[in-house]
Design a protein around this motif. Structure first.
Motif, PDB file in Angstrom:
ATOM      1  N   GLY A 143      -7.431   9.566   0.766  1.00 24.96           N
ATOM      2  CA  GLY A 143      -6.996  10.304  -0.410  1.00 24.96           C
ATOM      3  C   GLY A 143      -7.549   9.759  -1.723  1.00 24.96           C
ATOM      4  N   THR A 144      -7.908   8.476  -1.730  1.00 25.45           N
ATOM      5  CA  THR A 144      -8.344   7.863  -2.992  1.00 25.45           C
ATOM      6  C   THR A 144      -9.851   7.819  -3.138  1.00 25.45           C
ATOM      7  N   VAL A 192      -4.335   1.667  -5.002  1.00 21.10           N
ATOM      8  CA  VAL A 192      -4.098   2.185  -3.653  1.00 21.10           C
ATOM      9  C   VAL A 192      -5.308   1.908  -2.774  1.00 21.10           C
ATOM     10  N   PHE A 193      -6.493   2.188  -3.315  1.00 25.12           N
ATOM     11  CA  PHE A 193      -7.747   2.006  -2.574  1.00 25.12           C
ATOM     12  C   PHE A 193      -7.887   0.564  -2.096  1.00 25.12           C
ATOM     13  N   ILE A 194      -7.704  -0.389  -3.019  1.00 23.04           N
ATOM     14  CA  ILE A 194      -7.885  -1.803  -2.671  1.00 23.04           C
ATOM     15  C   ILE A 194      -6.825  -2.249  -1.672  1.00 23.04           C
ATOM     16  N   LEU A 195      -5.553  -1.828  -1.879  1.00 26.76           N
ATOM     17  CA  LEU A 195      -4.494  -2.240  -0.958  1.00 26.76           C
ATOM     18  C   LEU A 195      -4.715  -1.650   0.435  1.00 26.76           C
ATOM     19  N   HIS A 214       2.491   6.825  -6.661  1.00 26.55           N
ATOM     20  CA  HIS A 214       1.366   7.299  -7.463  1.00 26.55           C
ATOM     21  C   HIS A 214       0.828   6.225  -8.404  1.00 26.55           C
ATOM     22  N   ALA A 215       0.648   5.035  -7.858  1.00 23.75           N
ATOM     23  CA  ALA A 215       0.013   3.956  -8.628  1.00 23.75           C
ATOM     24  C   ALA A 215      -1.438   4.355  -8.929  1.00 23.75           C
ATOM     25  N   GLY A 228       0.830  -1.210   0.000  1.00 28.10           N
ATOM     26  CA  GLY A 228       0.000   0.000   0.000  1.00 28.10           C
ATOM     27  C   GLY A 228       0.858   1.252   0.000  1.00 28.10           C
ATOM     28  N   GLY A 229       1.904   1.235   0.840  1.00 24.21           N
ATOM     29  CA  GLY A 229       2.777   2.397   0.918  1.00 24.21           C
ATOM     30  C   GLY A 229       3.466   2.667  -0.407  1.00 24.21           C
TER      31      GLY A 229
END
Lengths: 352, 352, 352
Positions: free
Chosen positions: A225-226, A29-32, A23-24, A16-17
């Motif tokens: 953030g996402t 990011v949301f799912i992780l 900036h994936a 996730g980090g």
């Protein structure tokens, strides 16, 4: 099991980090972040319980009552910092109806498949019933009704409600842990009969609590953030994201243990988790987030939308009637899950 | 008594048919169709019960649960064919509040005149209480609340609600007839103690069921054709016609037997008729009519008006509180009838 | 104590009269009238009780049921004469939630400080629960809902509701005093065990009743004349004045005795005062004031505002759940007072 869960959790947090800082794609990011928060919430809850077990029933009760929903509090604080007040209120709604209808429903259903009729302490059920009515129906309906007219009273009534909820929540702790402890002793006993190896030793537990709190904060930051971008991508409203997604992420670990307790016919512990968690979100997390919202400069009056209010109100009414006879069976569980399903579809259809 | 009722019914059906095909004044057709439907509904119900008695408790229970409100289903189908969706919803409302408040109220009152305190099975009462909350309050409130905003979600939420209601209704049958039969055995026993000569033999019953179904369909067709003109003549709204007139015509026979059971102090059977019938209309007839409405091209979202919702909601709340102590008296009956009277006046005053 | 209270009351009445006729500042008249009404209401209640005690339980019951809230009736009549219909409805609301939440809450709380768990008659509590639902939720919600659309039906539905409430109120008396007296005998007994020197002799009591009625009328006249000006001076809405000020003035004496009974662990009498008084205001005073409003030419449909309706509705729901188990403790009292406090803040924030 821990041998798998610990490294997996670490992996999810690291992934996730990386996704966040590299900036994936937002969805990744949301799912992780969601996937990482679920086991972290579980470890955090178990650390709190372990410390509580070492601290004795009174201090322990206060600890559980304060940190039991820390994940939701942390996500809420980060969301408020970004001004996402609708999302925060929706995640409160989601925790309330999710715990009351989905968790309790699955517990009653799964437990009822194995035991034709399951019984639980009727006096605690009735005490919970009035708390639910006060902390959810009264506390959330009054600000909504008194701000229907174009008045400026929203913040004043919300403030009064927040103070009242906190006071009554503390009174409830005083009642359960000091003045009327004997009424709730059966829960302590039931907890002690549970697998004693379940609890960690004191200092490891404190360490786990500290580390998970930091990690949960990081993950919450990334998640928040996402969330708006993900909502726009899928055409989901803030309300659906809060009610369904955030609420499930924050409560998944508790869901699992409530159902597990019901399967073992320990209905008092199961109810304690499901109903206690709803009450804690409504009467502790929500007022605290109200005051946080004043401090971070994005004031959030505790004025919920009508779909949220009616969902919470009917959830409370249904659970009060299901609970008040001190018995459950699989049909009662199916009813609660059915009500939850209909509400989830409703939130899904709301325009973004 | 049958010696009078059979020929009278035949006469009413024939007179109604002549009036319809000879284009008699609309009011005459309306009155004859109403008058004809009342005894037909009675015969239909008795035929269903007789077949159910021959089929054994399980299949019999399924039969009663499916055909018990066939008259309302048939009237509803004909009204949907003509696009009278408001009338259909109003007749659902009328069945619910009529059974819950008027039938139960008269039963409690009449029974209470003869027996100071009447008792009934408290576990069944509580199971019914939660079903009423789910099947009426939750299932009808959620679509209304989630379509308050100008969203396109009406049909989706209605569909979800209809599926949920049918599933829980079937689960309730599974519960009562298979997994927890012993809880409801007292009803079977009470039914068997009832006059055994009451039931017809199998094949005559099937024949009566077939013939009455055809006649009820004819009468419903004639009735529905007149109802709008009659409404305009008297200045009655669709809602008043549905809530009061159609609901009484479809339920008169059941009303009579519920009151008769209460008079004989058989409160379990009386409650079974009144509450069971409300539940059947809300959780079986209403969802089936929703799907019928899709097929006949006049989609009817299960979005009720606020007067309907509040009437049903307060009726459920009042009946739950009246029922949940397992006792009744004449004052409780008077309360329910009083609530019904106020609602009937309310529907009467609605603009056409 | 009487040696102080009698002359003080006389002094307050005289001072109020002088202030009124000498056109003293409006705030002075307002405060003196409020202060005078409180002890007058106490004497009036005690005179009624004394006459009732002499008249035997049946006639006495009827007397208490008719004159028990005479002060509120008198203030209401004077306010209606001046066309202050919103104030009258607000004072009805205030009596209902004040008695249900504040008086009952303080009673439960104060009694609970001394006695860990207090018990009361469960059958009477359940009978009261259904009366509250009918007389407050159904009776006040139906007119509001059926006049949401721009219909002319407000007065018709209000009239039907008023007639129904009065009929059921009288039925309730018939039930409690004649057909089912034995259910309520425990209250009579509890009353007789109370200090018998509490009651005055018959003729002095009649004299006190006559004199206090005249004085209450005068004070009400003076109070009503000032209330609008005071509201404007402080920026208080009619609703806040009615809900909080008028309701407290009219009920202060009853508040004191309900709490005193709870302190002495006589919960049945305490509940009888608090819940009985709410029911009397909703089902007797409100309908009578409706008919008075027609006679004085300022028709007042029984259509309450949404804040009033929701406050009364949630108050009833909370009290029903608190009451229905036949037990109370200090936490339940704190919950009721907390709910009242939030509502009072809400009414305070309403725009004038």
């Amino acid at each position: 099991m821990n041998r798998v869960v610990w490294p997996l959790t670490a992996l999810l947090v690291i992934a996730g980090g990386i996704a966040h800082y590299a900036h994936a794609p937002v969805l990744v990011v949301f799912i992780l972040a969601c996937a990482g928060l679920i086991p972290l919430a579980g470890f955090m809850g178990r650390a709190t319980e372990s410390i509580a077990a070492h601290a004795g029933p009174r201090i322990g009760g206060l600890l559980s009552a304060t940190f039991g929903n820390a994940v939701e509090l942390i996500i809420g604080i980060f969301a408020l910092r970004d001004g996402l007040t609708d999302l925060v209120k929706a995640s409160i709604t989601g925790s309330v109806i999710g715990n009351l209808l989905f968790v309790l429903g699955i517990s009653f259903f799964v437990g009822g498949l194995r035991h034709p009729i399951q019984r639980f302490n009727i006096r605690a059920a009735r005490s919970n019933a009035s708390m639910l009515l006060l902390g959810i129906c009264v506390a959330f309906l009054i600000p909504a009704i008194f701000t229907m007219q174009p008045a400026a009273g929203g913040m004043a009534v919300s403030g009064a409600t927040a103070v009242m909820s906190l006071l009554i929540y503390c009174s409830g702790l005083l009642f359960a842990l000091f003045t009327h402890r004997e009424v709730f002793e059966y829960i302590e006993q039931a907890e002690q009969e549970e697998d004693p190896g379940h609890h960690w030793r004191l200092w490891p537990a404190v360490l786990v609590l500290l580390i998970t709190t930091v990690l949960v904060s990081l993950e919450s930051d990334w998640l928040v953030g996402t969330i708006e971008v993900v909502g726009r991508q899928f055409g989901w409203s803030d309300m659906f994201l809060g009610v369904v997604v955030v609420a499930i992420v924050g409560n998944a670990a508790e869901h699992a243990s409530a159902v597990w307790m019901a399967w073992k016919n320990r209905m008092d512990l199961s109810l304690e988790i499901a109903v206690g968690s709803s009450l804690q979100v409504a009467m502790f997390v929500a007022p605290v987030l109200f005051f946080v919202s004043l401090m971070v400069g994005h004031p959030m009056p505790l004025v919920f939308s009508w779909p949220e209010l009616v969902s919470m109100g009917t959830a409370v009414a249904l659970v009060v009637v299901l609970m008040v006879d001190g018995e459950s069976n699989w049909l009662e569980g199916a009813m609660a899950v059915g009500a939850y399903a209909v509400m989830a579809v409703g939130f899904y259809t709301l325009p973004a």
